[in-house]
Design an enzyme around this catalytic site. Sequence first.
Site, PDB file in Angstrom:
ATOM      1  CE  LYS A  17     -16.624   0.081   1.646  1.00 14.92           C
ATOM      2  NZ  LYS A  17     -18.019   0.525   1.929  1.00 14.92           N
ATOM      3  CD  GLU A  21     -19.233 -10.185  13.796  1.00 18.27           C
ATOM      4  OE1 GLU A  21     -20.373 -10.583  13.434  1.00 18.27           O
ATOM      5  OE2 GLU A  21     -19.004  -9.103  14.330  1.00 18.27           O
ATOM      6  CB  CYS A  70     -23.485  -9.243  14.614  1.00 15.35           C
ATOM      7  SG  CYS A  70     -22.159  -8.642  15.631  1.00 15.35           S
ATOM      8  CD  GLU A  95     -27.775 -10.594  11.127  1.00 11.07           C
ATOM      9  OE1 GLU A  95     -27.226 -10.566  10.008  1.00 11.07           O
ATOM     10  OE2 GLU A  95     -27.151 -10.456  12.189  1.00 11.07           O
TER      11      GLU A  95
HETATM   12  P1  NAP Z   1     -23.143  -5.434   3.732  1.00 11.18           P
HETATM   13  O1  NAP Z   1     -23.678  -5.259   2.380  1.00 11.18           O
HETATM   14  O2  NAP Z   1     -22.550  -6.745   4.064  1.00 11.18           O
HETATM   15  O3  NAP Z   1     -22.107  -4.257   3.984  1.00 11.18           O
HETATM   16  C1  NAP Z   1     -21.031  -4.281   4.896  1.00 11.18           C
HETATM   17  C2  NAP Z   1     -19.856  -3.515   4.296  1.00 11.18           C
HETATM   18  O4  NAP Z   1     -19.381  -4.183   3.127  1.00 11.18           O
HETATM   19  C3  NAP Z   1     -20.201  -2.101   3.829  1.00 11.18           C
HETATM   20  O5  NAP Z   1     -19.077  -1.275   4.066  1.00 11.18           O
HETATM   21  C4  NAP Z   1     -20.452  -2.321   2.344  1.00 11.18           C
HETATM   22  O6  NAP Z   1     -20.436  -1.152   1.571  1.00 11.18           O
HETATM   23  C5  NAP Z   1     -19.324  -3.268   2.033  1.00 11.18           C
HETATM   24  N1  NAP Z   1     -19.467  -4.003   0.779  1.00 11.18           N
HETATM   25  C6  NAP Z   1     -20.603  -4.337   0.104  1.00 11.18           C
HETATM   26  N2  NAP Z   1     -20.301  -5.008  -1.017  1.00 11.18           N
HETATM   27  C7  NAP Z   1     -18.959  -5.114  -1.072  1.00 11.18           C
HETATM   28  C8  NAP Z   1     -18.047  -5.692  -2.001  1.00 11.18           C
HETATM   29  N3  NAP Z   1     -18.470  -6.303  -3.104  1.00 11.18           N
HETATM   30  N4  NAP Z   1     -16.723  -5.626  -1.737  1.00 11.18           N
HETATM   31  C9  NAP Z   1     -16.277  -5.017  -0.631  1.00 11.18           C
HETATM   32  N5  NAP Z   1     -17.086  -4.421   0.271  1.00 11.18           N
HETATM   33  C10 NAP Z   1     -18.408  -4.476   0.064  1.00 11.18           C
HETATM   34  O7  NAP Z   1     -24.238  -5.145   4.801  1.00 11.18           O
HETATM   35  P2  NAP Z   1     -25.396  -4.030   4.711  1.00 11.18           P
HETATM   36  O8  NAP Z   1     -26.041  -3.973   3.369  1.00 11.18           O
HETATM   37  O9  NAP Z   1     -24.846  -2.783   5.229  1.00 11.18           O
HETATM   38  O10 NAP Z   1     -26.424  -4.692   5.710  1.00 11.18           O
HETATM   39  C11 NAP Z   1     -27.195  -5.809   5.253  1.00 11.18           C
HETATM   40  C12 NAP Z   1     -27.336  -6.852   6.322  1.00 11.18           C
HETATM   41  O11 NAP Z   1     -26.019  -7.257   6.768  1.00 11.18           O
HETATM   42  C13 NAP Z   1     -27.997  -6.389   7.607  1.00 11.18           C
HETATM   43  O12 NAP Z   1     -29.359  -6.364   7.548  1.00 11.18           O
HETATM   44  C14 NAP Z   1     -27.472  -7.438   8.553  1.00 11.18           C
HETATM   45  O13 NAP Z   1     -28.203  -8.620   8.441  1.00 11.18           O
HETATM   46  C15 NAP Z   1     -26.077  -7.675   8.101  1.00 11.18           C
HETATM   47  N6  NAP Z   1     -25.100  -6.925   8.893  1.00 11.18           N
HETATM   48  C16 NAP Z   1     -24.374  -7.599   9.805  1.00 11.18           C
HETATM   49  C17 NAP Z   1     -23.462  -6.925  10.592  1.00 11.18           C
HETATM   50  C18 NAP Z   1     -22.637  -7.606  11.601  1.00 11.18           C
HETATM   51  O14 NAP Z   1     -22.188  -6.980  12.536  1.00 11.18           O
HETATM   52  N7  NAP Z   1     -22.352  -8.873  11.449  1.00 11.18           N
HETATM   53  C19 NAP Z   1     -23.309  -5.559  10.460  1.00 11.18           C
HETATM   54  C20 NAP Z   1     -24.068  -4.873   9.501  1.00 11.18           C
HETATM   55  C21 NAP Z   1     -24.950  -5.578   8.713  1.00 11.18           C
HETATM   56  P3  NAP Z   1     -21.873  -0.690   0.928  1.00 11.18           P
HETATM   57  O15 NAP Z   1     -22.776  -0.444   2.081  1.00 11.18           O
HETATM   58  O16 NAP Z   1     -21.569   0.519   0.131  1.00 11.18           O
HETATM   59  O17 NAP Z   1     -22.385  -1.826   0.077  1.00 11.18           O
END
Ligand code: NAP
Length: 491
Positions: free
Chosen positions: A180, A255, A289, A385
């Site tokens: 996904k 991660e 990250c 972050e």
């Molecule tokens: P996120 O909410 O953690 O999203 C990551 C993935 O998880 C997306 O595909 C998201 O889809 C999905 N997701 C969200 N809620 C879920 C659930 N309940 N069940 C299963 N999957 C779910 O991250 P984001 O909102 O895109 O970014 C927010 C923050 O995350 C960033 O500012 C950063 O701090 C951190 N981040 C970290 C990394 C890393 O490499 N470690 C990468 C990206 C972001 P949706 O987008 O549709 O919710």
Amino acid sequence: MDQPGVSFEDEYGLHIDGRFTPPSGGEYQPTRDPATGEPIASVAVGTVEDVDRAVSVAREAAAEWRDVPPDERGRLVHRVGELVDDNAEELAAIESADQGKPLSQARSDVAGARRYFEYYAGAADKLEGRSVPVGPDQVDFTVREPYGVSAQVTPWNFPGNLFARGVAPALVAGNAVVVKPAPQTALSTLRLAALCAEAGLPDGVVNVVTGFGDPTGEALVSHENVDTITFTGSVETGQHIMKRAAETITPVTLELGGKNPAIVFPDADLDAVADHITTGIFTNAGQVCSAVDRLLVHESIHDELLDRIVRIAEGYEIGPGWNDPDLGPLVSEEHLERVHEYIDVGREAGATLVTGGASLDRPGYFIEPTVFTDVTPEMRIAREEIFGPVLSVFRFTDEREAIALANGVEYGLAAGVFTSEITRAHRMSRDLEAGTVYVNAWFGETNQTPFGGYKRSGIGREKGLEALDSYLQTKNIAIGLEDEADSLPGA
Ligand code: NAP
Ligand code: MG
């Protein structure tokens, strides 16, 4: 609207059972070019039924895939890597247009994706168990078996590269996958799934269900027939997924990002340090990250190093990814707002804004490379972050203070030390709480090196041979050796 080097379909379906298929709810949502804010294509919104179908298809495919001889599994996965290379320019153009990153960074992501398929392909026929000596009356040995269905939820910062990072080891270990991707950047994942089919992977072994975290991701991670979960993204979502996984006793690899410190001592080569630090924080507009979020500088060289960093940042060319600038836009309007909020929070807390901080007066989600100094550990910009091109600079006086500052956050993904003294480099590497330590270079990892977090940065390791542990479970087989004299009466 098409970007140079690539043309897009109007609509992209889900990729299930080896082919594109429309979503059962008939709903699509636009994916945008972050450099313009304009939609470039529409992507299917997968429903709970679509997820259910993908998981059942994967389950059936996994039952056969695990019995494909390992050398043949390796050959097929290697073939995916070759196709990634054959289509590298197209994949890079897709990633750059959909995610916003400069073209040369997208090319490097694609080269890394190819390497994952090659690297893990070579491991397919080396996943051996061991024999355990337990005495003369029993033979005991272990076999490493696939879990079955691996669910993978990926973020928007390195979509194609992270698809390869999770899918390649899962496949060589004999699992089928359902991925996904993040809704902002699904196009490279869909193209890669099509290349997996073209490479000859059996139908159903690689499936992609696009859509939102809720309900698509939610349905996937709570599905009864998912056997293991790999997630990359925020701590909050990671915690939520872990709770879901607890209900079905499903293992998770998480991660979850970092707040990574780089510690610079006066004996380091400051020109080289400035290059490493600016690359470390401004690559992919800081949406990495393992970015350098916190620069910890010995007080005696603070001004000298800061000058060099600011000079580089202010010389950056900023623009759309396809022009291959130094810095591209952020991924979305929502994320741009989040990064601006952090810049406001830093200012209000009393940090000194040395350069940057503003959006660009043009369409798209651009923000200047930004540097704060006089940052202190209790400030939010020192602990949370930001995931944007924002560097926070601190001063320290001795090693002990540097280590306390470096380790004084809840994250522990990566950390760096810059010094020419080898004993100091070793002492710092020993004492830093991080899954990765870089010495005199940032982003030192490769596909072969294990990567993952201490503390809240995650559970388990991606990359390297360690990643295979997330996709294999150990079975121990104990065989009693019945004594012939006892078992055959009269013999
Ligand atoms: P996120 O909410 O953690 O999203 C990551 C993935 O998880 C997306 O595909 C998201 O889809 C999905 N997701 C969200 N809620 C879920 C659930 N309940 N069940 C299963 N999957 C779910 O991250 P984001 O909102 O895109 O970014 C927010 C923050 O995350 C960033 O500012 C950063 O701090 C951190 N981040 C970290 C990394 C890393 O490499 N470690 C990468 C990206 C972001 P949706 O987008 O549709 O919710
Ligand atoms: Mg997009």
